[in-house]
Scaffold this active site. Structure first.
Site, PDB file in Angstrom:
ATOM      1  N   SER B 331      50.248 -60.889  55.307  1.00  0.00           N
ATOM      2  CA  SER B 331      49.707 -59.592  55.738  1.00  0.00           C
ATOM      3  C   SER B 331      49.304 -59.559  57.203  1.00  0.00           C
ATOM      4  O   SER B 331      48.964 -58.490  57.709  1.00  0.00           O
ATOM      5  CB  SER B 331      48.492 -59.232  54.879  1.00  0.00           C
ATOM      6  OG  SER B 331      48.861 -59.226  53.517  1.00  0.00           O
ATOM      7  N   ASP B 370      50.998 -54.570  44.403  1.00  0.00           N
ATOM      8  CA  ASP B 370      49.953 -54.706  45.400  1.00  0.00           C
ATOM      9  C   ASP B 370      49.082 -55.868  44.970  1.00  0.00           C
ATOM     10  O   ASP B 370      49.038 -56.215  43.790  1.00  0.00           O
ATOM     11  CB  ASP B 370      49.137 -53.417  45.471  1.00  0.00           C
ATOM     12  CG  ASP B 370      48.254 -53.371  46.707  1.00  0.00           C
ATOM     13  OD1 ASP B 370      48.649 -52.686  47.680  1.00  0.00           O
ATOM     14  OD2 ASP B 370      47.187 -54.050  46.707  1.00  0.00           O
ATOM     15  N   CYS B 389      46.582 -52.933  52.262  1.00  0.00           N
ATOM     16  CA  CYS B 389      47.292 -52.326  51.150  1.00  0.00           C
ATOM     17  C   CYS B 389      48.781 -52.631  51.222  1.00  0.00           C
ATOM     18  O   CYS B 389      49.473 -52.242  52.176  1.00  0.00           O
ATOM     19  CB  CYS B 389      47.061 -50.809  51.168  1.00  0.00           C
ATOM     20  SG  CYS B 389      48.084 -49.951  49.961  1.00  0.00           S
TER      21      CYS B 389
END
Lengths: 378, 623
Positions: B331, B370, B389
């Site tokens: 991420s 997710d 997210c």
């Protein structure tokens, strides 16, 4: 006395009557010897790293040698002739003694320790005694040498040289054999026999190499044939000696300035390889002077030999002269890479007692031969 | 009978025979003396030049004088590598008759490992100059020196010399950054040009890894030479000429030892890496890879056994995780990707999705989950970054397409070497259609794009690259090249600068990253607690292996080494960035909780003064 008038003119000339001559000394030869030994001391001073101890010892030896020369010059040749067989016999006995109880020195039983103080080599006696003995033998026979005489003489020569070879000292052995053979040659050994022998030697040499020579001797020959094969070992001497001589050039690096010898690259610089020191420091000029001095001495000795009056004298004088030359040639040839390394000193220059004294003694006998001539025609 | 023959001896005839033979002798003597003379003329006249140089080669030896190696310091002058005198024993083979016997005798007096003997033997067999001593053992103890000195007279070829040996006071902590030197090998010399080889005559050491290797040319210096006259035994008698050596340049790094130490300590016993850059100039403030190794052991030759132990260690201490370790960036790429979205107008700050907690494509049965079951509800770009997210970025990534993802991530320096002054960094991977075709031999699928949009799949980056990307972000895209040395070693490679067409994009993304740390729902809110300054950051998790999509996994049940790697990138102060940090904690699971605090400790060490107040240090040039 009819035949005396038929003698060649030089036999009738008046000998010099100078003081030295009356002292039985030959002025030209003595002068040349003095100049040569003086030159030798200079070279040695440098080779010995200015070591006074060596210089002193060499000086003493020279004094003893020249003293002996002067004494031996007084003794007439007939006395030498008379004592030749006895000296030969005594030398032979000593050689046997050396082999039996000789002290070991440098891996070779060459030195006899007399009274624990004085080392001396019976070999040195034989260097004079062998040619003297052969000359004596021919003085009782008529020349040219032939038949049974040759056999007898060969036995006389080969017995001591075999004993010396067993010490083992092949170099001296060969030199002594040579000095005897020279007498044989001068005594008129037929050319046919000489050439036959040469052929035999050429055939025998390879056989000797493989079956007779010691390892260290074989190595010397190998190294001579190809010094680069063992650069740091046995080839080192040859390479460094040639380098020293070659680097000297025409005028040399100057006295005491030879780097090869003074920085210890040159082995045996005071003894067997002293020529390299001269060649390096004095250059071609110095070497030429040395060769010239040797030629003067050789010339004078040949002259003396030619003018000797009896067979014993002339054979002995001739043999000494040619032997002296062999010393010169073998040493210089070795130092300059023409011949394999053989432990033979440069006559009258190298440091070392025995050879110096023996040589000067021989020159004394030569002077005796020259100055005791019967004054013919007066 | 005899007497009769004597009576008839023909004296005249005998003298004629003799004289004839004597004449032969004279001729031979003259000829041979002539030969000797000719030989002398040959040696001394014709060949003089050759022998002259031979005799000089004999006498004059050129000995190299080692240049002292340049010291390595941190930005405040603290020593990171210096040279310490130690005593070593070496042998001159030319002066030793029986090498085996000598070695055995020496073994009675000093510690000689089989390794020492082996190295000695291989050096002995390599070509070398005559009389050059061969090192046998270094770092003799006082007792060993004493035992050797006492016995020295018995071994003419034995030499005990002082030698300056490289020493690393902070060896483990800086092992991958500073690297180490060790003895130069014949192979090293063979690979050099002639001129380089000349520079290494007499040198024993060669930079092997890290800064020591990269700056070898500068650190090494130029050897001096001493022409000495030696005798046949190699003993020096006189110095003929001397050229002093030129010491190697001292090297001051941009590194701050205290920041490095803070990062090192913060990682604790975990495996991982920390790279901290000063975004103002690109200088590396900290460069940690744990575990490290003891570089000093390598200098004089590490034993094979010890080396194998390092090699076989499961924790791979010799592996430089910071520059060579390639990990899925996870991420942490979201801010960069988000920026790409707004710059390309694929999305905007107001666009909102309803996050059900998973994402799927129309004609693809796969479900992309997710990290948060049930999803994040209504999510715009800001929230997507703050709460990381995945669903938002699945969609954004799909809309961008791999070509634009590739283009924009590459602008942040991902997928290619950063150009740092270290040997052999890994380039990472930002996949593209061409890349996949080339490397995998297959065409690009939509699923690949989805994986790429959260930094997984084929994507790989080194911690160094992540730090560079973060610093580039902090610089608003202004190109720079990370450098360990105080001053940049090169111009930044020309890259398409990121288009800051609308400064607002930078500001809003920066604000989102601040909220990651300082926001109530930020994934790294633990990092921002009681901070004296504002931090902008992003967490990341990189999968060690793929878990089947519809299977929950229990952390405890997994072997610790199978845990996800934790990542955290950040820069601070957010409004005036003076440090950018990337942290990787192997198997650390959560970026915010394990990697985040490491970054915080690193930033604190740099930004806070002794009183714990914010005090932004000057750049290297302004020190």
């Amino acid at each position: 006395m009819e035949y005396q008038r038929q003698l060649p003119p030089q036999y009738q000339s008046q000998p010099q009557q100078g003081l030295l001559f009356r002292l039985h000394l030959d002025a030209p030869l003595l002068a040349a010897l003095l100049v040569l030994t003086a030159l030798g001391l200079l070279v040695l001073y440098s080779a010995a790293d200015q070591g006074m101890a060596m210089m002193t010892r060499q000086g003493v030896r020279l004094a003893v040698g020249f003293g002996l020369l002067a004494v031996l010059a007084q003794i007439p040749p007939r006395t030498y002739r008379f004592w030749s067989p006895a000296a030969y016999g005594a030398g032979l006995a000593l050689l046997v003694l050396v082999l039996v109880l000789g002290a070991r020195a440098q891996g070779a039983q060459r030195w006899l320790n007399v009274f624990g103080v004085f080392h001396f080599q019976p070999t040195e006696i034989m260097k004079v005694a062998v040619p003297a003995m052969v000359a004596w033998y021919f003085s009782t026979r008529s020349l040219p040498a032939r038949g049974r005489d040759i056999v007898v003489v060969l036995v006389l020569i080969l017995t001591p040289s075999a004993l010396i070879a067993m010490q083992p000292d092949l170099g001296s052995s060969l030199l002594i054999a040579a000095s005897g053979l020279i007498v044989l040659f001068l005594a008129g050994l037929s050319w046919r026999l000489i050439s036959a022998t040469l052929v035999l030697v050429l055939i025998a040499a390879p056989l000797m190499y493989f079956f007779v020579l010691h390892d260290y001797q074989r190595q010397r020959v190998d190294t001579f044939l190809n010094p680069q094969s063992d650069r740091l070992g046995a080839g080192w001497n040859i390479i460094q000696s040639q380098t020293a001589i070659g680097s000297g050039g025409l005028t040399g690096k100057g006295w005491l300035n030879g780097t090869q010898s003074r920085l210890d690259f040159l082995p045996e610089s005071t003894t067997d390889f002293i020529l390299a020191v001269l060649g390096e420091e004095q250059g071609l000029l110095g070497v030429t002077v040395l060769i010239a001095l040797y030629l003067v001495i050789l010339g004078r000795c040949f002259w003396i030999s030619a003018h000797a009056q009896d067979t014993y004298s002339r054979l002995l004088a001739g043999a000494f002269t040619v032997t002296f030359f062999i010393y010169i040639f073998v040493n210089m040839g070795m130092a300059s890479g023409l011949l394999p390394v053989v432990g033979i000193p440069l006559p009258l220059i190298s440091y070392g007692g025995s050879s110096l004294v023996t040589l000067l003694a021989a020159f004394g006998m030569l002077m005796s031969i020259h100055t005791h001539r019967k004054l013919l025609g007066t | 009978m005899k007497n009769e023959r004597l009576k008839f001896k023909d004296h005249l005839a005998e003298s004629r025979i003799f004289n004839a033979r004597l004449l032969v002798c004279v001729v031979v003597v003259v000829l041979l003396m002539g030969l000797l003379f000719a030989r002398m003329v040959w040696l001394q006249g014709v060949q003089h030049e050759r022998y002259h140089s031979l005799s000089d080669e004999n006498r004059i030896q050129t000995r190299a004088i080692k240049p002292p190696r340049g010291l390595i310091r941190d930005r405040d002058g603290r020593i990171l590598a210096d040279n310490q005198p130690t005593f070593s024993v070496s042998l001159v083979p030319e002066q030793i008759e029986d090498m085996e016997q000598t070695l055995n005798a020496l073994e009675q007096r000093i510690d000689l490992s089989e390794q020492d003997r082996q190295q000695f033997r291989s050096r002995l067999n390599n070509p070398r100059r005559p009389f050059e001593p061969i090192p046998l053992r270094s770092r003799l103890t006082e007792a060993e020196i004493a035992r050797l000195v006492v016995a020295r007279h018995r071994y003419p070829g034995l030499r005990v010399d002082a030698e300056a040996i490289r020493h690393y006071p902070h060896e483990e902590m800086l092992s991958h950054l500073v690297g180490y030197v060790n003895r130069i090998s014949a192979q090293d010399l063979r690979s050099m040009t002639r001129a380089q080889r000349a520079d290494y005559t007499g040198s024993n050491f060669y930079g092997r890894t890290g800064v020591e290797s990269f700056y070898e040319d500068r650190l090494h210096g130029t050897p001096g030479s001493r022409q000495v006259e030696t005798n046949a035994r190699g003993r020096v008698l006189r110095v003929v000429d001397e050229q002093p050596p030129q010491a190697g340049e001292d090297l001051t790094l941009a590194l701050d030892l205290e920041v490095q130490r803070a990062a090192w300590r913060a990682l604790g016993e975990r495996r991982g890496a920390v790279v901290a850059l000063d975004p103002r100039d690109g200088g590396v403030l900290a460069f940690v890879s744990r575990p490290g190794f003891e570089t000093n052991r390598f200098v004089t030759g590490i034993s094979n056994q010890a080396y194998q132990q390092y090699r076989n260690d499961l924790d791979k201490p010799l592996f430089n995780r910071a520059a060579h370790g390639q990990y899925p960036p996870g991420s942490t790429i979201k801010p960069f990707l988000g920026l790409a979205g707004v710059v390309t107008e694929t999305t905007d700050w107001d666009y909102t999705i309803d996050d059900p907690g998973h994402f799927s494509l129309e004609d693809d049965p796969r479900v992309y989950r997710d990290w948060k079951r049930g999803g994040h509800g209504k999510v715009d770009l800001h929230k997507a970054v703050v709460q990381s997210c995945d669903t938002y970025f699945y969609e954004l990534g799909f809309d961008l397409g791999i070509d634009r993802i590739h283009e924009h991530l590459t602008r942040f320096g991902l997928g290619r070497p950063t150009g740092i002054d270290l040997p052999g960094e890994s380039p990472g991977i930002v996949p593209s259609r061409e890349w996949k075709q080339r490397e995998r031999g297959s065409s690009w699928y939509h699923g690949d794009t989805i994986n790429s949009s959260i930094g997984q799949g084929f994507m790989l980056a080194t911690p160094l690259q992540l730090a560079q990307a973060t610093a580039l972000f902090a610089r608003r895209g202004e190109p720079m090249v990370p450098h360990l040395a105080g001053r940049p070693h090169r111009e930044p490679p020309l890259r398409n600068p990121l288009q800051p067409d609308n400064p607002e994009h930078w500001e809003r993304m920066s604000a989102a990253m601040e909220a990651v740390v300082h926001g109530r729902k930020g994934t790294a809110r633990v990092v921002g607690q009681q901070a004296q300054y504002r931090i902008a950051g992003k967490t990341g998790t990189s999968q060690v292996f793929s878990v089947p999509e519809d299977e929950e996994y229990n952390e405890e049940e997994l072997e610790e080494r199978l845990h996800d790697h934790a990542l955290f990138i950040s820069y601070a102060p957010a409004d005036n960035p003076a440090i950018a940090v990337a942290v990787l904690v192997e198997n650390g699971s959560h970026g915010g909780s394990t990697a985040g605090p490491v970054a915080r400790a690193t930033m604190d060490a740099w930004l806070l003064n002794d009183q714990g107040e914010l005090s932004v240090p000057p750049t290297f040039a302004e020190r």
